[in-house]
Design a protein around this motif. Sequence first.
Motif: not given
Length: 169
Positions: A22-42
């Motif tokens: 989803q790349n919407d920072n929901s994973l970071e929220a679950e893992l209690k991490l700061n948001n990141t600048s990850m980009k997922i290529s097609s």
Amino acid sequence: MLETSRLVLKPLSYQQMLKYIQNDNSLEAELKLNNTSMKISSLLKDALEQSILPSVADESKDYLYSTLWTVIDKSENTAVADVCFQGEPNQLGEIEIGYGTYEDFRGKGYMCEAVQAMIAWAKKQARVKAIIAATDKINVASYKILEKNHFVKVGESDEQFNWRLVFRD
């Protein structure tokens, strides 16, 4: 979960993989991490949906050989990269490693350290005898990581180098 002096490597569950895509920072929220600048290529998104997710969901397989392991910088509490094996060991006891560092975190040695941790984990797995990898010839940073971790170049095509690290006969 694996840990080095600077990093934590966390294997993602199926549900966490869905959040990763989803790349919407929901994973970071679950893992209690700061948001990141990850980009997922097609291309990566297609691989995740068509290959990786079905493998992680297959309960007859050990998902640790198929899932992404998120690489977290402990001091920054931020995901900086991902590493994975591309399936369970083949008949020769080989597993293939893949990895990528998020653009904002390249050149800091994270991936060399993360690959070293994955090698240490693989060495403890009775079925694993070697790790293989392929890198684009033009991706010098990627193959330098393998060289620093004692992989040996075992072949090449027009576009790629093939690598192998043997630790058990």
